[in-house]
Design a protein around this motif. Structure first.
Motif, PDB file in Angstrom:
ATOM      1  N   LEU A   1     -17.102  30.481 -24.102  1.00  0.00           N
ATOM      2  CA  LEU A   1     -15.647  30.404 -24.176  1.00  0.00           C
ATOM      3  C   LEU A   1     -15.167  29.178 -23.397  1.00  0.00           C
TER       4      LEU A   1
ATOM      5  N   PRO B   1     -17.713  34.868 -23.671  1.00  0.00           N
ATOM      6  CA  PRO B   1     -16.658  35.852 -23.920  1.00  0.00           C
ATOM      7  C   PRO B   1     -16.980  37.187 -23.229  1.00  0.00           C
TER       8      PRO B   1
ATOM      9  N   TYR C   1     -12.725  24.271 -23.760  1.00  0.00           N
ATOM     10  CA  TYR C   1     -12.398  25.661 -24.070  1.00  0.00           C
ATOM     11  C   TYR C   1     -12.495  25.866 -25.580  1.00  0.00           C
ATOM     12  N   ASP C   2     -13.024  27.001 -25.970  1.00  0.00           N
ATOM     13  CA  ASP C   2     -13.185  27.338 -27.386  1.00  0.00           C
ATOM     14  C   ASP C   2     -11.852  27.843 -27.942  1.00  0.00           C
TER      15      ASP C   2
ATOM     16  N   ARG D   1      -7.651  35.736 -23.816  1.00  0.00           N
ATOM     17  CA  ARG D   1      -9.108  35.939 -23.832  1.00  0.00           C
ATOM     18  C   ARG D   1      -9.724  35.563 -22.500  1.00  0.00           C
TER      19      ARG D   1
END
Lengths: 229, 256
Positions: free
Chosen positions: B4, B29, B63-64, B169
């Motif tokens: 993530l 994640p 960052y994803d 998230r």
């Protein structure tokens, strides 16, 4: 015979930097195998590293050399070198651990402490609590205590909560550190039953058993640890 | 699966003085990482760099993102970065007064984040705010009260509700239990633990309290003088610390 844990040439020395860098060698070159459906006992004098070895298997202690290959999800994971998240995945679905003392979490009731490993596997809350209740009942924890946080329980009660938690998820590998140390004869018998059932269910168990009778009743093989050299 | 957050060679200098040096890690994640170390070890500098509030001197934070995958957060435009921090991220400050608006009601503090992501229906916003106040154990009849009338523990729970309402998230927390009574701390920790697990949140938690780290974090990073000296699984780092500084930290904890 399926090997669930293969330990190869494990070496562990504690270095106490805060106490002048004293080195305490615990064990060196330990190799052993734990097989599905069997219980392996670790035997040896106090200080020979039985608990440290168990903690290494669980990833709680970091060995200096060697490998700990645990069969997980159809492959082998080396707990000694795996990433934290891989070790946590192994713990969640493959490897349970009954430590000598329960680490109580504030505000979490005994029933949920036992149900937690099942919840982590995605078992619905009600079913997880039901299974937890069955175990607490077998281990004779009075029902009026189930809704209370175990921090105020007696030593023996805490240990039984800990045992219930360890057996709740039916993990294929289970590590037991003196699970019967502060239990009376009736509760010891229940733990022996639980171990026997887990073996029949195909689990591989590795344990330290202080009690000769319990060891004789549950262990298929014994690995003898030598005193520190 | 991809990480993530991807941090590479992150360094922050304050002139010639070191904030943090050469920090590299991936956060996955659902993973909670604790950053521990004493005051002045660079924990907060690092957290500020990671959470887009302090530009690093060198290195990258990627960052994803939901819409475009891995993005360097300091290379993207200001508007997108602000949108990211308001929606997909949460930031829980040590002092809840820094993360709340004190002049508007508790309900508005929670609802405001929803409006920032486009919610406009008053009834829907209010009902979501109520639901979140309930999740953080604040009575529904306090929804129209100003935060000034709340206790420290309630303020911290309100700040958490405000952050989580947009379903982030990734949440950054700076000493989330600092400055609270121990009994209030225990309640907040239990709440945070449940929320993080139930929602599958990834989080980076800065704390000097090793007990907090043990309860919340999957893995730890130990910092000293701006550098990471030890990393690993939380219980392993605390129960079998290897670096002299980690051993000192662990052995300095008083048990009541």
């Amino acid at each position: 015979m399926t090997a669930m844990i293969r330990v190869e040439n494990l070496t562990k020395t504690y270095v106490l930097h805060t106490q002048g860098g004293v080195e305490i060698p615990v064990f060196a070159g330990v190799s052993l195998t734990a097989a599905a459906g069997q219980c392996l006992g670790l035997h040896g004098p106090s200080g020979s590293g039985k608990s440290t070895l168990l903690r290494c298997l669980y990833g709680n202690c970091k060995p200096d050399a060697g490998a700990i290959r645990v069969r997980h999800d159809g492959t082998e994971v080396d707990v000694a070198s795996a990433d934290p998240r891989e070790v946590l995945a192994v713990r969640a679905s493959t490897m349970g651990y009954v430590s000598q003392f329960l680490r109580a979490i504030p505000r979490v009731p005994a029933l949920d402490v036992v149900a937690e490993p099942l919840r982590a596997l995605g078992v619905p809350l009600e079913i997880a609590r039901e299974r937890a209740a069955t175990l607490l009942e077998r281990l004779r924890i009075p029902e009026r205590l189930w809704r209370l946080a175990p921090a105020t329980f007696s030593g023996g009660e805490q240990q039984r909560v800990n045992i219930a938690r360890g057996f709740a998820a039916h993990t294929p590998v289970l590590l037991l550190d003196e699970p019967t140390a502060s239990l009376d004869a009736r509760n010891r018998a229940v733990v022996v039953e639980l171990i026997t059932e887990a073996k029949a269910g195909g689990a591989a168990l590795v344990g330290v058993f202080h009690d000769d009778e319990v060891r004789a009743a549950v262990c298929d093989r014994v690995h003898t640890m030598r005193d520190r050299e | 699966m991809t990480p993530l957050l991807k941090v590479t060679g992150l360094t922050r200098m304050y002139g010639s003085r070191l904030g943090c040096r050469d920090v590299t890690f991936d956060l996955w994640p659902g993973e909670v990482m604790g950053i521990v170390g004493e005051s002045g070890s660079g924990k907060t500098t690092l957290l500020n760099c990671l959470s887009a509030r302090l530009e690093p001197t060198a290195g990258r934070v990627e960052y994803d993102t939901r819409e475009a995958g891995m993005q360097d957060i300091y290379a993207m435009g200001e508007a997108r970065r602000r949108m990211l921090t308001r929606t997909d991220w949460g930031i829980v400050h040590q002092n809840p007064r820094d993360g709340l608006r004190l002049a508007v009601s508790a309900g508005a503090n929670v609802g405001e984040r929803l409006m920032a992501v486009g919610a406009r229906h008053y009834g829907a916003i209010r009902s979501q705010a109520l639901q979140w106040l309930d999740m953080v154990e604040i009575d529904a009849d306090r929804i129209d009260d100003l935060p000034l009338t709340f206790s420290g523990g309630m303020l911290q729970r309100l700040q958490i509700a405000r952050n989580l309402v947009t379903h982030p998230r990734l949440v950054f927390m700076d000493e989330p239990t600092g400055g609270l009574d121990v009994s209030v701390q225990a309640r907040l920790l239990d709440l945070l633990r449940r929320l993080v697990t139930d929602l599958g949140l990834a989080a980076i938690v800065v704390t000097h309290d090793l007990a907090v780290a043990r309860l919340l974090a999957h893995r730890l990073m130990v910092m000293r003088r701006g550098e990471v000296v030890e990393t690993g699984l939380t219980d392993q780092v605390l129960d079998d610390p290897h670096h002299p500084y980690t051993q000192l930290l662990v052995s300095s904890v008083l048990t009541p």
